[in-house]
Enzyme design. Sequence first.
Site, PDB file in Angstrom:
ATOM      1  N   ALA A  69       7.448  -3.093   4.391  1.00  0.00           N
ATOM      2  CA  ALA A  69       7.071  -1.812   3.797  1.00  0.00           C
ATOM      3  C   ALA A  69       6.259  -2.076   2.543  1.00  0.00           C
ATOM      4  CB  ALA A  69       8.300  -0.978   3.466  1.00  0.00           C
ATOM      5  N   ALA A  70       5.186  -1.325   2.372  1.00  0.00           N
ATOM      6  CA  ALA A  70       4.340  -1.456   1.187  1.00  0.00           C
ATOM      7  C   ALA A  70       4.167  -0.077   0.557  1.00  0.00           C
ATOM      8  CB  ALA A  70       3.000  -2.062   1.564  1.00  0.00           C
ATOM      9  N   ALA A  93       1.973   2.079   3.407  1.00  0.00           N
ATOM     10  CA  ALA A  93       2.276   2.032   4.840  1.00  0.00           C
ATOM     11  C   ALA A  93       3.472   1.129   5.094  1.00  0.00           C
ATOM     12  CB  ALA A  93       1.059   1.517   5.618  1.00  0.00           C
ATOM     13  N   ASP A 149      -6.924  -9.213  -1.512  1.00  0.00           N
ATOM     14  CA  ASP A 149      -5.517  -9.071  -1.904  1.00  0.00           C
ATOM     15  C   ASP A 149      -4.657 -10.186  -1.291  1.00  0.00           C
ATOM     16  OD1 ASP A 149      -3.409  -7.857  -3.204  1.00  0.00           O
ATOM     17  OD2 ASP A 149      -3.006  -6.418  -1.609  1.00  0.00           O
TER      18      ASP A 149
END
Length: 518
Positions: A171-172, A175, A323
């Site tokens: 989980a971020a 999303a 990233d």
Amino acid sequence: MTFKQNFKLPLTKKTKILLLTATTGTAALTLYTNTTTTDSFTNKITSPIHAVPRSSRAISTIALTIADYKLSLRNLPVNSDSYYQKLSEVHLRSAKRILKLCEENKGFYVKAGQFVASLKQVPQEYSLMLSSLQDQAVPCSFKDIKQVLQSNLGRDLKNIFLSFDEQPVAAASIAQVHHAILKDHQEVAVKVQYPGLESQMKIDITTMSFLSKSVAWLFPDYRFNWLVTEFREVISSELDFIQEARNSEKTGKNFKNNKFVRIPRVFWELTTCQVLTMQFCWGHKVDDVEFMKETRINPIKVAKALVEIFAEMIFVHGFVHGDPHPGNILVSPEGPNGFTLVILDHGIYKQLDEGFRQDYCQLWKAMILQDTHKIQQLGKGLGVGKYAKYLPVIFLGRTMNSKAILGKGMSDEEKSSLKQELNYLKVDDLFSFMESLPPDFLTILRTDGLLRSVIRKLGAPQNVRLLAYVKYAIRGLSPKLSPESDSSMKVTFSRLRTNASYLQLRLFLGKNAYNSHR
């Protein structure tokens, strides 16, 4: 590179009136923010309502932070030891305050905190404190996720998947990812965007931009707009999963002959702007040293492979993953080399300008050869002007005319001299430097900072990074030839010339190391 900062924050009556107006004005502004047609009617109603307390928290936090700097630093002589000691204390308190704001507001504030934490240009107290946000994400309820899936895929899940795990595997902030098995028994990872994000993004970015412009108007020494603009561009591209899928495929093609890299395959028939379905790849975070020890994977070899992959992205392809934190790169104990690096999350990419890419390759060659004239010349071309002399400090950790061995750091004498020089720099110099940098340079700095952190955790010497950068900078300066369209003799000659240039630089480094020990 650290610039000492000179804070001058007059909290006048005008300031108080503006902050009061901002608290009510921003909340009102968010109520009229347009939403996209893809959002549900409920999200259109609830997003502005939820934005009021979020915006109020943000504005009150910034107001308190401004007051803290002003009151804590008043009457202290600028550039004195007591001033810098108190400044560090205020930095720490303010960083804790911003961290709390991000944790309470969640969503894009967490993403913004992560973005700031990855920048080398902010005070260390902020980057260290906000780095804890990297692993903070609360999963969304599966009921809401299921609605997003079915509205995007147009079918009931049982008609698409043999099984679908309702508990997310990751989980971020924007999303979460679920493990599933298709009807043909293929394992997939399904990335689902949280509902209502686009309207929430508009509101949060509006608030951040308003605060940034207000602070810049009140205090001309502080010019934060480049940071908000960069973050807006990053987050906008990350919300489009179609673009992420394209980035993934392009990267896969760039590394199709690299045995160390694995890019998950995209299932286009199950991919939309809000849902991305990919091949499921198993592995552990790239900085999980304990896992590597258990599986007898050499962390130094992993570090070398990692930095070579990103050096190739930067110097050769000019298409850079923006990233590369540990959660986006997995180590899998598979492949002919005993491990494979799986690169995930292709939402943030930067296509470097070709002229910039060439200049950046030249810059690294000049920094290694300590060609001061060339560094200054390239610095002007890159827009950094008089600050070009600090580029070797930023990237190599040594001054332009340093006698230290590459990767071994500066001598005490050089550190003292550099510290004295930096003492004369004010915060305005820092912002002038940051504003002069092309957007491509900011991406490079952020990516390089994240890579350095991972390399350090893997216990690899910084020479691993430096030598890889030199190697691919030389390769990036070579003509781009294709074995399919160019003659074999032309391709072979080009490779030999590239290898000879790299060998020449390695010999130069070896000679310098020998002379420094004499």
